[in-house]
Design an enzyme around this catalytic site. Sequence first.
Site, PDB file in Angstrom:
ATOM      1  N   ASP A  26       0.858  -1.183   0.000  1.00 17.30           N
ATOM      2  CA  ASP A  26       0.000   0.000   0.000  1.00 17.30           C
ATOM      3  C   ASP A  26       0.892   1.229   0.000  1.00 17.30           C
ATOM      4  OD1 ASP A  26      -2.701   1.253   0.251  1.00 17.30           O
ATOM      5  OD2 ASP A  26      -1.844   2.018   2.116  1.00 17.30           O
ATOM      6  N   GLU A  40       0.918   5.693   0.572  1.00 22.65           N
ATOM      7  CA  GLU A  40       0.277   6.965   0.920  1.00 22.65           C
ATOM      8  C   GLU A  40       0.936   8.042   0.075  1.00 22.65           C
ATOM      9  OE1 GLU A  40      -2.361   7.049   2.659  1.00 22.65           O
ATOM     10  OE2 GLU A  40      -2.237   5.006   3.463  1.00 22.65           O
ATOM     11  N   GLU A  80      -5.623  18.401   2.622  1.00 20.08           N
ATOM     12  CA  GLU A  80      -6.581  17.316   2.422  1.00 20.08           C
ATOM     13  C   GLU A  80      -5.900  15.947   2.548  1.00 20.08           C
ATOM     14  OE1 GLU A  80      -5.960  19.720   0.308  1.00 20.08           O
ATOM     15  OE2 GLU A  80      -7.808  20.893   0.010  1.00 20.08           O
ATOM     16  N   HIS A 107      -3.809  10.739   6.040  1.00 24.61           N
ATOM     17  CA  HIS A 107      -2.761   9.879   6.604  1.00 24.61           C
ATOM     18  C   HIS A 107      -1.969  10.502   7.749  1.00 24.61           C
ATOM     19  CE1 HIS A 107      -0.306  12.408   4.031  1.00 24.61           C
ATOM     20  NE2 HIS A 107      -0.743  11.824   2.918  1.00 24.61           N
ATOM     21  N   HIS A 131      -5.139   6.417   7.812  1.00 22.03           N
ATOM     22  CA  HIS A 131      -4.505   5.531   6.836  1.00 22.03           C
ATOM     23  C   HIS A 131      -3.004   5.476   7.106  1.00 22.03           C
ATOM     24  CE1 HIS A 131      -7.805   5.529   3.556  1.00 22.03           C
ATOM     25  NE2 HIS A 131      -8.341   5.811   4.731  1.00 22.03           N
ATOM     26  N   ASP A 184      -2.144  -0.710   6.639  1.00 21.05           N
ATOM     27  CA  ASP A 184      -3.135  -1.076   5.630  1.00 21.05           C
ATOM     28  C   ASP A 184      -2.700  -2.316   4.847  1.00 21.05           C
ATOM     29  OD1 ASP A 184      -4.562   1.059   6.502  1.00 21.05           O
ATOM     30  OD2 ASP A 184      -4.498   2.209   4.649  1.00 21.05           O
TER      31      ASP A 184
END
Length: 231
Positions: free
Chosen positions: A7, A9, A52, A57, A150, A155
């Site tokens: 995963d 970010e 945002e 995260h 997140h 994740d």
Amino acid sequence: MREIIFDTETTGVNPAGGDRIVEIGCIEMINRVETGREYHAYFHPERSMPSEAEAVHGLSDIFLSDKPLFRDKADELVEFLGDAPLVAHNAGFDFGFLNRELALCGRDPISLSRMVCTLVMARSRHPGAKHSLDALCSRFGVDRSQRVKHGALLDAQLLAQVYIELTGGRQIGLGLVAEVAAVEQATATAPIDRPVREARPHFASDEEIARHRAFIARLKQPLWERFLPAV
């Protein structure tokens, strides 16, 4: 079979527009069994973090200010990935960012033939249901209580459990011995040295037999007497 669950970010959703990877987390699996090998890194994105994205995260400009650039860690990341299939949720998103970062380093992209998307799998198996990682964790009973925000490694760890369920569940293949051997080979660890114990005797003593006969003698018209041959 070796697979990598991963995963990322990022600073946003558009790698072609300048968004960058700021974190990657990878979990190694052999025959659907986690080996314990992981790869995790944060990267300085060489740009500011939009509010945002930070809200998703929690990775701020200050936190990332002393982190290495992606190109400084590219060699060890590519080595960890090897030639294994790469499993991600909404994998097209993660592949787009990963290949963009590799291109900025002058490296070849990772072939899309290696891409395995759990979002596509979930939509195929559960049409009409919710398919977010949170929803899949709830459906399969995967504990996500630590997922406040997140995080790439967390994740990936959750997705690894979801992937097992999507591909047949924890009993897949029932080949525990083969899986353990594969994990030991992949992690270059020696088998656990366990002492060999002789089987213990499991027979009734004379005293136990006598007590059992005395108990049976007290029973009135036991069921099995109906099936005994007449004397």
